[in-house]
Design a protein around this motif. Structure first.
Motif, PDB file in Angstrom:
ATOM      1  N   GLU A 163       0.916 -10.581   9.104  1.00  0.00           N
ATOM      2  CA  GLU A 163      -0.186 -11.023   8.439  1.00  0.00           C
ATOM      3  C   GLU A 163      -0.931 -12.223   9.352  1.00  0.00           C
ATOM      4  N   HIS A 164      -0.007 -12.912  10.094  1.00  0.00           N
ATOM      5  CA  HIS A 164      -0.587 -13.872  10.843  1.00  0.00           C
ATOM      6  C   HIS A 164      -1.416 -13.309  11.957  1.00  0.00           C
ATOM      7  N   LEU A 165      -1.016 -11.977  12.402  1.00  0.00           N
ATOM      8  CA  LEU A 165      -1.630 -11.219  13.732  1.00  0.00           C
ATOM      9  C   LEU A 165      -2.998 -10.333  13.079  1.00  0.00           C
ATOM     10  N   GLY A 166      -3.067 -10.968  11.750  1.00  0.00           N
ATOM     11  CA  GLY A 166      -4.381 -10.027  11.096  1.00  0.00           C
ATOM     12  C   GLY A 166      -4.103  -8.574  10.642  1.00  0.00           C
ATOM     13  N   TYR A 167      -2.842  -8.154  10.255  1.00  0.00           N
ATOM     14  CA  TYR A 167      -2.655  -7.006   9.483  1.00  0.00           C
ATOM     15  C   TYR A 167      -2.822  -7.125   7.883  1.00  0.00           C
ATOM     16  N   ALA A 168      -3.350  -6.352   7.118  1.00  0.00           N
ATOM     17  CA  ALA A 168      -3.443  -6.422   5.937  1.00  0.00           C
ATOM     18  C   ALA A 168      -2.578  -5.504   5.129  1.00  0.00           C
ATOM     19  N   THR A 169      -2.014  -5.482   4.067  1.00  0.00           N
ATOM     20  CA  THR A 169      -1.182  -4.439   3.412  1.00  0.00           C
ATOM     21  C   THR A 169      -2.169  -3.364   2.881  1.00  0.00           C
ATOM     22  N   ARG A 170      -1.790  -2.038   2.961  1.00  0.00           N
ATOM     23  CA  ARG A 170      -2.611  -0.922   2.484  1.00  0.00           C
ATOM     24  C   ARG A 170      -1.969  -0.192   1.450  1.00  0.00           C
ATOM     25  N   LEU A 171      -0.465   0.021   1.463  1.00  0.00           N
ATOM     26  CA  LEU A 171       0.287   0.621   0.419  1.00  0.00           C
ATOM     27  C   LEU A 171       1.765   0.397   0.345  1.00  0.00           C
ATOM     28  N   GLU A 172       2.462   0.954  -0.528  1.00  0.00           N
ATOM     29  CA  GLU A 172       3.927   0.813  -0.271  1.00  0.00           C
ATOM     30  C   GLU A 172       4.455   2.294  -0.733  1.00  0.00           C
ATOM     31  N   SER A 173       5.601   2.541  -0.044  1.00  0.00           N
ATOM     32  CA  SER A 173       6.261   3.676  -0.150  1.00  0.00           C
ATOM     33  C   SER A 173       7.573   3.172  -1.139  1.00  0.00           C
ATOM     34  N   PHE A 174       8.093   4.100  -2.046  1.00  0.00           N
ATOM     35  CA  PHE A 174       9.174   4.162  -2.923  1.00  0.00           C
ATOM     36  C   PHE A 174      10.286   4.738  -2.242  1.00  0.00           C
ATOM     37  N   THR A 175      11.509   4.060  -1.917  1.00  0.00           N
ATOM     38  CA  THR A 175      12.825   4.786  -1.715  1.00  0.00           C
ATOM     39  C   THR A 175      13.463   5.182  -2.991  1.00  0.00           C
ATOM     40  N   MET A 176      13.837   6.332  -3.229  1.00  0.00           N
ATOM     41  CA  MET A 176      14.260   6.785  -4.398  1.00  0.00           C
ATOM     42  C   MET A 176      15.786   7.379  -4.038  1.00  0.00           C
ATOM     43  N   ARG A 177      16.765   7.055  -5.070  1.00  0.00           N
ATOM     44  CA  ARG A 177      18.294   7.532  -4.619  1.00  0.00           C
ATOM     45  C   ARG A 177      18.688   8.097  -5.826  1.00  0.00           C
ATOM     46  N   ARG A 178      19.470   9.190  -5.687  1.00  0.00           N
ATOM     47  CA  ARG A 178      20.470   9.662  -6.682  1.00  0.00           C
ATOM     48  C   ARG A 178      21.618   9.996  -6.179  1.00  0.00           C
ATOM     49  N   SER A 179      22.741   9.612  -6.959  1.00  0.00           N
ATOM     50  CA  SER A 179      24.135  10.000  -6.614  1.00  0.00           C
ATOM     51  C   SER A 179      24.489  11.400  -6.754  1.00  0.00           C
TER      52      SER A 179
END
Length: 292
Positions: A275-291
């Motif tokens: 963020e300090h270098l000028g990046y902006a958040t675009r999206l999130e990826s969800f990590t899903m888990r199943r035993s």
């Protein structure tokens, strides 16, 4: 009739790549050669077709997260909600549970895909954050006196050393749900971009920090940040920001107009630096888990 078959030829892997680019167009797609180089004896890569027409793909293998496998079913948008994803996932799951792991992971980039994973017994355990930086005029930072910056093209002998002194620490320190691991062979193939765009800060003949860019040959205006890591005893001295500014200047000089990076949700320090270098958040990826 819907068929699910194992990908084998270069043309097959080209189709797998085609599905990836259609489903996640905002990410760089590995080349066929890169895909083949990443295969292990436990890899399963599938193609899904309907009377010869491309419908989707799937892959299953050990994850870089210790003790887990990862499955990736992908269906082209126009063929979704017809049971194709469920059929592909059933093949991938059947393979994943033979790999001797305790959990199976999947990564989803939108609410619909997350809901699909939840219907099949997966639960969210982590998130990855994508940050994006538009490239304009990017001056190179003033040269530091405490480190020398070289590219891997200039010093290819340092890349294996970087694995030992930087990569190993980075993998241990990543804010993930479990420790991750990458072999030296993976380091030599999957973790390096154009050697001329991979920057090492060197002190006393040994790398103390790494940053760089991985080009997107399908979208030459765009590149992904490679792994950014600073040796533990050098952290807090501004070396990461220094190398990332050098990488941004290289991007501008080579005609790149967008750089993006993925950062773990738990890695607040790196997100703040971006963020300090000028990046902006675009999206999130969800990590899903199943035993298993």
């Amino acid at each position: 009739m819907l068929t699910v078959r194992r990908a084998g030829t270069d043309d097959d892997f080209g189709l797998v790549r085609q599905v990836r680019m259609a489903v996640i167009p905002y990410e760089r797609a590995p080349s066929v050669a890169e895909m083949r180089a990443s295969l292990t004896r436990d890899s399963l890569v599938l193609l899904v077709e309907d009377d010869g027409k491309l419908v989707g793909s799937g892959s299953a293998d050990h994850s870089s997260i210790t003790g887990a496998a990862v499955v990736t079913p992908r269906v082209l948008p126009e063929f979704r909600r017809q049971g194709v994803g469920t059929r592909v996932l059933s093949h991938l799951w059947a393979h994943a549970v033979t790999l001797g792991v305790g959990h199976v992971l999947a990564h989803t980039d939108d609410v619909g895909s997350r809901a699909f994973a939840e219907r099949h017994g997966f639960t969210e355990v982590d998130r990855q954050v994508e940050q994006v930086r538009a490239i304009g005029a990017e001056p190179s930072p003033a040269q530091r006196g405490d480190v020398e910056v070289v590219t891997v093209a200039q010093r290819p002998d340092l890349w294996d050393t970087a694995y030992e002194v930087l990569g190993a620490q980075a993998f241990e320190d990543m804010a993930l749900i479990a420790p991750m691991h990458a072999s030296i062979d993976e380091w030599r193939t999957s973790w390096i971009g154009d050697p001329a765009a991979m920057f090492l800060a060197v002190e006393g003949g040994e790398p103390v920090a790494l940053a760089g860019l991985i080009a997107d040959h399908d979208n030459p205006h765009r590149a992904e940040n490679a792994l950014t890591v600073v040796r533990r005893d050098w952290r807090g001295r501004g070396v990461a920001a220094y190398l990332k500014r050098i990488a941004l200047a290289h991007a501008a000089a080579t005609g790149i107009t967008e750089v993006y990076t993925w950062t773990q949700r738990g890695n607040a320090d790196m997100r703040r630096l971006n963020e300090h270098l000028g990046y902006a958040t675009r999206l999130e990826s969800f990590t899903m888990r199943r035993s298993v």
